[in-house]
Design a protein around this motif. Structure first.
Motif, PDB file in Angstrom:
ATOM      1  N   ASN A 257      45.292  68.566   4.595  1.00 53.19           N
ATOM      2  CA  ASN A 257      44.797  67.733   5.688  1.00 53.19           C
ATOM      3  C   ASN A 257      43.695  66.832   5.155  1.00 53.19           C
ATOM      4  N   VAL A 258      43.736  65.580   5.521  1.00 49.55           N
ATOM      5  CA  VAL A 258      42.777  64.605   4.992  1.00 49.55           C
ATOM      6  C   VAL A 258      42.185  63.794   6.116  1.00 49.55           C
ATOM      7  N   ASN A 259      40.900  63.558   6.046  1.00 51.69           N
ATOM      8  CA  ASN A 259      40.287  62.571   6.915  1.00 51.69           C
ATOM      9  C   ASN A 259      39.380  61.701   6.054  1.00 51.69           C
ATOM     10  N   GLU A 260      39.779  60.438   5.872  1.00 50.44           N
ATOM     11  CA  GLU A 260      39.067  59.560   4.943  1.00 50.44           C
ATOM     12  C   GLU A 260      38.107  58.634   5.688  1.00 50.44           C
ATOM     13  N   TYR A 261      37.030  58.309   5.023  1.00 53.40           N
ATOM     14  CA  TYR A 261      36.063  57.309   5.488  1.00 53.40           C
ATOM     15  C   TYR A 261      36.821  56.016   5.736  1.00 53.40           C
ATOM     16  N   SER A 262      36.628  55.406   6.921  1.00 55.58           N
ATOM     17  CA  SER A 262      37.428  54.243   7.295  1.00 55.58           C
ATOM     18  C   SER A 262      36.751  52.927   6.936  1.00 55.58           C
ATOM     19  N   ALA A 263      37.386  52.170   6.063  1.00 56.52           N
ATOM     20  CA  ALA A 263      36.866  50.844   5.711  1.00 56.52           C
ATOM     21  C   ALA A 263      37.373  49.764   6.672  1.00 56.52           C
ATOM     22  N   ARG A 264      38.127  50.199   7.704  1.00 54.16           N
ATOM     23  CA  ARG A 264      38.423  49.274   8.808  1.00 54.16           C
ATOM     24  C   ARG A 264      37.235  49.272   9.756  1.00 54.16           C
ATOM     25  N   TYR A 265      36.664  50.461   9.917  1.00 49.54           N
ATOM     26  CA  TYR A 265      35.628  50.682  10.915  1.00 49.54           C
ATOM     27  C   TYR A 265      34.240  50.445  10.326  1.00 49.54           C
ATOM     28  N   SER A 266      34.048  50.879   9.084  1.00 50.31           N
ATOM     29  CA  SER A 266      32.718  50.839   8.468  1.00 50.31           C
ATOM     30  C   SER A 266      32.739  50.000   7.190  1.00 50.31           C
ATOM     31  N   ILE A 267      31.553  49.742   6.667  1.00 52.73           N
ATOM     32  CA  ILE A 267      31.420  48.971   5.432  1.00 52.73           C
ATOM     33  C   ILE A 267      31.296  49.950   4.264  1.00 52.73           C
ATOM     34  N   LEU A 268      32.094  49.754   3.251  1.00 49.02           N
ATOM     35  CA  LEU A 268      32.025  50.626   2.077  1.00 49.02           C
ATOM     36  C   LEU A 268      30.733  50.357   1.303  1.00 49.02           C
ATOM     37  N   GLY A 269      30.119  51.424   0.794  1.00 47.25           N
ATOM     38  CA  GLY A 269      28.892  51.269   0.027  1.00 47.25           C
ATOM     39  C   GLY A 269      29.157  50.643  -1.348  1.00 47.25           C
ATOM     40  N   LYS A 270      28.105  50.137  -1.960  1.00 45.33           N
ATOM     41  CA  LYS A 270      28.264  49.500  -3.276  1.00 45.33           C
ATOM     42  C   LYS A 270      28.195  50.559  -4.369  1.00 45.33           C
ATOM     43  N   GLU A 271      29.249  51.289  -4.513  1.00 41.46           N
ATOM     44  CA  GLU A 271      29.272  52.339  -5.537  1.00 41.46           C
ATOM     45  C   GLU A 271      30.629  52.313  -6.217  1.00 41.46           C
ATOM     46  N   PHE A 272      30.604  52.114  -7.522  1.00 43.70           N
ATOM     47  CA  PHE A 272      31.866  52.029  -8.259  1.00 43.70           C
ATOM     48  C   PHE A 272      31.778  52.877  -9.515  1.00 43.70           C
ATOM     49  N   TYR A 273      32.924  53.224 -10.034  1.00 43.94           N
ATOM     50  CA  TYR A 273      33.009  54.097 -11.212  1.00 43.94           C
ATOM     51  C   TYR A 273      33.091  53.265 -12.487  1.00 43.94           C
ATOM     52  N   ILE A 274      32.204  53.569 -13.432  1.00 47.68           N
ATOM     53  CA  ILE A 274      32.298  53.015 -14.790  1.00 47.68           C
ATOM     54  C   ILE A 274      32.437  54.200 -15.741  1.00 47.68           C
ATOM     55  N   PRO A 275      33.545  54.278 -16.463  1.00 52.69           N
ATOM     56  CA  PRO A 275      33.744  55.430 -17.360  1.00 52.69           C
ATOM     57  C   PRO A 275      32.646  55.479 -18.431  1.00 52.69           C
ATOM     58  N   ALA A 276      32.275  56.657 -18.830  1.00 51.43           N
ATOM     59  CA  ALA A 276      31.381  56.810 -19.983  1.00 51.43           C
ATOM     60  C   ALA A 276      32.154  56.358 -21.228  1.00 51.43           C
ATOM     61  N   PRO A 277      31.440  55.830 -22.253  1.00 56.43           N
ATOM     62  CA  PRO A 277      32.116  55.299 -23.441  1.00 56.43           C
ATOM     63  C   PRO A 277      33.111  56.294 -24.054  1.00 56.43           C
ATOM     64  N   GLU A 278      32.776  57.571 -24.034  1.00 55.95           N
ATOM     65  CA  GLU A 278      33.670  58.558 -24.661  1.00 55.95           C
ATOM     66  C   GLU A 278      34.965  58.759 -23.886  1.00 55.95           C
ATOM     67  N   HIS A 279      35.038  58.236 -22.669  1.00 57.61           N
ATOM     68  CA  HIS A 279      36.282  58.349 -21.905  1.00 57.61           C
ATOM     69  C   HIS A 279      37.075  57.059 -21.878  1.00 57.61           C
ATOM     70  N   LEU A 280      36.585  56.052 -22.607  1.00 54.70           N
ATOM     71  CA  LEU A 280      37.322  54.795 -22.686  1.00 54.70           C
ATOM     72  C   LEU A 280      38.338  54.899 -23.811  1.00 54.70           C
ATOM     73  N   ALA A 281      39.542  55.311 -23.447  1.00 51.45           N
ATOM     74  CA  ALA A 281      40.545  55.572 -24.466  1.00 51.45           C
ATOM     75  C   ALA A 281      41.582  54.462 -24.498  1.00 51.45           C
ATOM     76  N   ALA A 282      42.189  54.315 -25.653  1.00 44.29           N
ATOM     77  CA  ALA A 282      43.267  53.351 -25.827  1.00 44.29           C
ATOM     78  C   ALA A 282      44.547  53.896 -25.217  1.00 44.29           C
ATOM     79  N   GLN A 283      45.475  52.989 -24.940  1.00 50.07           N
ATOM     80  CA  GLN A 283      46.812  53.402 -24.521  1.00 50.07           C
ATOM     81  C   GLN A 283      47.410  54.292 -25.616  1.00 50.07           C
ATOM     82  N   SER A 284      48.019  55.384 -25.236  1.00 52.59           N
ATOM     83  CA  SER A 284      48.658  56.259 -26.211  1.00 52.59           C
ATOM     84  C   SER A 284      49.853  55.549 -26.836  1.00 52.59           C
ATOM     85  N   VAL A 285      50.039  55.739 -28.126  1.00 50.57           N
ATOM     86  CA  VAL A 285      51.218  55.138 -28.762  1.00 50.57           C
ATOM     87  C   VAL A 285      52.420  56.074 -28.704  1.00 50.57           C
ATOM     88  N   GLN A 286      52.159  57.393 -28.504  1.00 51.27           N
ATOM     89  CA  GLN A 286      53.275  58.338 -28.407  1.00 51.27           C
ATOM     90  C   GLN A 286      53.784  58.472 -26.968  1.00 51.27           C
TER      91      GLN A 286
END
Lengths: 321, 321, 321, 321
Positions: free
Chosen positions: C117-146
C-alpha cells in the motif's frame, strides 16, 4: 460420461465456428479449445480462451512495435534468461481462461491462489447437480506416518471397499435430503404443494465436500506457473495434482518455449539453502562433510539428497560410531 | 509523426496477417488492432491483444458450456444487472492489452492502479529517445484558486509562451547532458574514446518528468472500468484524461453492451451520501430544505448540485439574510 | 541534515509518548520507531508502525488461541520449515509501515512491487521541496561492458567531477524554472501579482528524475522478503539497494527468527536449474563435466559458479584446445 | 460454550499482559482484544491485532512526520473528504487481524474477497472438530419467489423442525464415518490396530458444508469497508451478514471517525444511474415522470424507490389506464 447431451451439443456448436483474427494464434491449442479434458471420475478442464503466445512474451519484454522476432532460437534464449532471472512481467502478458469442474474440497485448496479471476457456479441461485467424487481404490491411501500432511501406503482392498461404500452412501443420502429439504423430487419437481421448501442458499450446507462444483478461472502465465510449480508436484494432494498435470499439458501446447524454461528452471530445478550450498561446495572440492558437521537436521539432509538425486555418504560418522 | 518508418513497417507487417481462431472475436476492434491512436503531442495508445467480448461476460456469469446466448437484448439485461449490483467477476473474464507511450509524470499517476500487468521500456538497459511533452497553449492552465489540486483559467498568451519556452529549453538541455554524460553524440556514437561514459541507469536521472516512456499494460475489464471511471473524469488531470478518453473509445468498440452499462450505471451515474438522499427525498416530497438545515458543508452541497445537474434553491436562507 | 527543525520536533513529540497495549510488541524495533535512518545524500527510511512479531507467525500457522509457544527453539524450527517449504501465508500475518524519502527514478523502480500500500506526497496538490540526489563520486560508475543492464568501473575523477557538475547545475536550473513558472520566488512568495502562475500539476513536469519524493509504504512480511531478495542484491541498482539494506536491518530487529530463515533459505541460498543440478551431481560423484558437455551457456556456467562460490574446472576442454 | 477450557485459559493468559509501545493505540479496541465475540450457534470473531487508528489515516494522507493533527474536527473533515472522493490509499494504511470461526459454506463465500491475507486451519494436517452449524428456526427461510438468489418467508414450524432434524442427523452421521474411516473412535484413539486408517486429506471430503472451520484473516481498512458494504447488507446471506455486523462493531471501536464516514458515504448512501438521476431531477423540478416515461424496468424503479426511501407516484399512467 462427463457432459450431458445438451452440453455436448452446445460445445460442438461453439467449436464449429472459426473467425479471422490479427491476434497471436496457437493452432496446437485451438485444436483442443472448448474440449473437456477429463480429470478424476467426473471432473474436467476446458480451455475457453487464451491471449498471447511465446512471441508475445518476447514482444512485451522488448516493448516492441511488431510481433517480436521470428527466430525461435533467439526467443528461447531470451525466455530462458527472463525465467532464470525472475523477470516475471513479460510472462504476465499471456493470459488463459479455463472452465473447470472439481470437487468442493479441492476448490477450497485451489482458491488460495488469489491472483486469478474466478466466477463460480452459484448454489445460492441454482441447484447443484448430483455429482460427487469417489476416489479410485488405488488412490485411497492411509495417513502418512512420516508426514502429518500427506498420504502413506494404499489401503488394503477390504478397507478401501469399506471407505468407498461409506463415501458413496453418505453422498447419496445427503443429496436425497438436499432435494427433500427444498421440497423437490429427483426430477426437480415439487414434492408437496403445501410446503414451501428451504432456500437453496441454506439447503446446500447439507452436501458433503466431495460434491462437484464448476468455475471459470482466468490467470496470467506467470501466476499459472506459480500454481503449477506448487500443485503439479509430489507434495501436492493427488486430487489437485491431477488437475495441474492436465493443465501443464495445455501450457505445453500453448507456449512451448516458456514451458521448456519452466521445466528447466522451476519444476525440475531446486532451491538450496546457504548451508546446503556449503555442503555441495565441500563435496565438489573433495572434502565430504557429514550431516552432523553440516549442522543440518535429518529432514533437511534428506530433502537435499532428494533435490540432488544422490545419497551423500556419511562414512566418517559411521566409522566413529 | 509518432512512429518511425521502421516501427510503422513492423506494425504494418503484423497487421498484414490474419489467422483463423475458434475464440471470441470482435471485428470492430480488429479494425484498429495494433494501430497507434494519437494522444497528446507525441503519445499513443495501441490495442495489442484482447480476450473475450460481451458474450464472454454472459458466458462466465452463467458458467456455461457454450458461448452464451445470441440474444442481444437478454445479454444487455443481464450485463446491466451485473453492473448495477456490483457482480464484478464476470467482467474480470475479459482482458485487454495496450501498448502506451506517455510522459513519465503521467506514468507515475497511472501506475497507482495496481491491478494490472505492466512491462515498461527499461532506461537501465536502453537509451531513452529524445521525445518530451510540451502542452498545447490551451492546456497551460493556472493553479486553481478554489481547488488546491487542479487547474483554473488558461494562462495568458504571453505567460503561456514563456512557460513553453522554459519547458522546451530545459528538456533540450537535460537531454544534451544525458548524452554527454554517457559519452555519446546525437547519433549515438561515442564522443570521446578516452572516456568510459556514465551508466545508463544513472544518466537517466538527469531527464525531466515530461520525457516520454512506453509500456505494455494489460488489465481485465472490471479493473479497466474502475480506471476509466476515475481517469475519464473532469477531476482527473487533463493529460491522463486524454489517454482515458481514447481508451474508452476502444472499449466501446470491444464490448458495446458492457460499455453502455458502464456509462449508465457508473460514469454518468452518481453516488449520494445518506444526507444527500435525505435532501433529495425532502425536495421530491415538496419540502425543500436549505443547506443549513441539511447540515451539509458548502462544498458538499455544490457537489450534490453538480451530480443532480440543478441548482437547489435556498430561498429561506436568502430571505433571512 | 535530513529533517527540518519542525519535522524533528514533530517526530520527537511523537516518540515522547508511550501507551500500554495487549498486542505483540518488539522492544528492539520500538527503539528506532519514527526515527529517520539516513539513506543516500538526503533520503531516509522511518518505521512508522508494525503489526506482529516472530510469535505471530507461529500463532497464525497454528491458528492458535493464544500467542504461540514461548519456546524460541521450537518457533525457529517451525519458521524455518515454513520458509523452506514456501508456506507463505503465516508470514503475511505480519505487517510493517515505512515513511520513505527517495529520488523519483528510484521510486519508479520501487513501485513495480504492487503488493504493497502506498500513499505518496502529491505534487499536484503541494510544491515539491528543492532536494535532489547527487551520487557520491564512488558511486558514479561507467556503463558495464559485460552487462547491458548494470554498472562497470568507477568513472575517473575528472569525468566524475564533470558529471556531478552537470547533475547539480541542471537540477538547480529546472527548480528555479519550476518556481518561476508557478510565479513564486525562493521563499514561496508570489513574484509578480499580474501573473497567475502555472498549475502545480503541470509545473512539476520540469523537474528532473533525481528530485526526492516521499511516501508511506506498507507491506506484509512475505512480500517484504520478496522485495528484499530482489533489491538487497548485487544485481539491483546501487541506489535502491541502499534502501533495501537499511530496511533489512529493521527486519532483523523486528522478527529476528524470520530474518535468520530468510538469510539461510532465500538471500544466501540459490536456485539451481535441472541442468545445474545434473552438473553438481556429476561433480559430487567424482565425474566432473565440462561446460560443453553440460550444454550450458557460458553465462549460465558463470552464474552457477557464482552461486556455488567455486570455479568448476574445465581441464579436459583446455587440454583439447 | 464456544471455547474449550484450554482455549479460554490460553486467551486469558494472553490478555493478562500489557506492554508499552510508541505506536498508535486504541483503548476501546484494546478492551475487546483477543475476546471471542459470538456469531451464529458456535462461531466467533476475535480481534487479534491492529495497526493504526483514525489519526494514522490523516497522517498518511499528509505523508506527515508526526502523528497527524490532534484536532478531531479537522480530522473528521479530511476523512469525510477522502471517503467521498474515493481517495482510498490512506484507508489502506490501517490494518486489522481477526481470528474467525465459521461454517465452511460461509468460508467459501467469504474467500471471494481476495485482497486479504488468510491462514486457515488445515484439515490435511489436523482433524476437524465435531462442530457444525444448525440454523435457528427463525432463520430457516423458504426460497424466495421473487428473487432467485435469496430467502423468502420463514418455514412453518413443522417444516423447520424437519429440516433441523435432517441437518443434525446427517452432520452427526458423516462425522461418525469421518472418524471411522480414519480408524479413530470419538476420543481420537485408534479403533482397530490392524487397520491403517484413511489419510485426513481424503477423509475430510465426507464432511458436510455446515462444519465449522477457522482462520486468521488480515485486511486493510479500505478493503474491509468494501467487504462490509457488500456483506453487512440485506442482500447478503444472513449467515455472512451475522459476521459482518459483529465486525462492523469492532470497526466502530477502532476508527470511529472513519466508521462515521463509511456509514454516511457508503453504507447508508446510494448509487444512482444516469436515468435515475434524470428521474430525480424531474421530480425535484416539479415535473414528475412515470416509470414508463423514464424507460426504467419495474425492477430498477423499485430499487430506486428503495434507495430514496419513498414511493414515486405514477398518477398519470394510472389515469390513462
Amino acid at each position: 460420461m462427463v457432459l450431458s447431451k445438451e452440453q455436448h451439443e452446445e460445445l460442438e456448436e461453439t467449436r464449429a465456428h472459426q473467425y479471422p483474427t490479427h491476434r497471436a494464434t496457437v493452432s496446437a491449442l485451438e485444436e483442443i479449445l472448448y474440449k473437456p479434458l477429463p480429470v478424476l471420475d467426473r471432473g474436467f478442464v476446458r480451455v475457453i480462451d487464451y491471449m498471447g503466445d511465446d512471441t508475445a512474451i518476447v514482444q512485451s519484454a522488448r516493448v516492441s512495435y511488431g510481433k517480436g522476432t521470428k527466430h525461435i532460437q533467439k526467443d528461447q534464449g531470451l525466455i530462458n534468461y527472463l525465467m532464470r532471472h525472475w523477470h516475471t512481467t513479460p510472462f504476465e502478458m499471456c493470459e488463459i481462461k479455463y472452465h473447470i469442474k472439481l470437487p468442493i474440497f479441492i476448490a477450497r485448496q485451489w482458491i488460495r491462489h488469489r491472483t486469478a479471476n474466478v466466477n463460480e457456479y452459484s448454489a445460492r441461485y441454482s441447484i447443484l447437480g448430483k455429482e460427487f467424487y469417489i476416489p479410485a481404490p488405488e488412490h485411497l491411501a492411509a495417513q502418512s506416518v512420516q508426514n502429518n500432511q500427506g498420504r502413506g501406503d494404499q489401503l488394503n482392498p477390504e478397507e478401501a471397499h469399506k471407505v468407498m461404500k461409506i463415501l458413496r452412501e453418505d453422498a447419496e443420502r445427503v443429496y436425497q435430503h438436499y432435494e427433500e429439504m427444498m421440497n423437490l423430487n429427483e426430477q426437480g419437481d415439487i414434492l408437496d404443494p403445501e410446503r414451501s421448501g428451504l432456500a437453496r442458499e441454506l439447503a446446500r450446507m447439507n452436501l458433503t465436500l466431495n460434491y462437484y462444483t464448476e468455475w471459470y478461472w482466468k490467470i496470467d502465465l506467470h501466476n499459472l506457473f506459480h500454481f503449477l510449480r506448487l500443485r503439479a508436484d509430489h507434495h501436492a494432494q493427488y486430487e489437485i495434482r491431477a488437475y495441474a498435470d492436465v493443465m501443464l499439458e495445455t501450457v505445453k501446447r500453448w507456449v512451448p518455449l516458456a514451458y521448456e524454461a519452466f521445466v528447466e528452471y522451476r519444476q525440475q530445478g531446486g532451491q538450496l539453502s546457504q548451508t546446503a550450498l556449503r555442503v555441495v561446495r565441500s563435496f565438489i572440492q573433495g572434502q565430504p562433510v557429514t550431516r552432523t558437521q553440516s549442522g543440518m537436521s535429518l529432514r533437511e539432509w534428506k530433502e537435499l539428497e532428494s533435490i540432488l538425486g544422490i545419497i551423500l555418504e556419511e562414512k566418517t560418522d559411521k566409522t566413529v560410531a
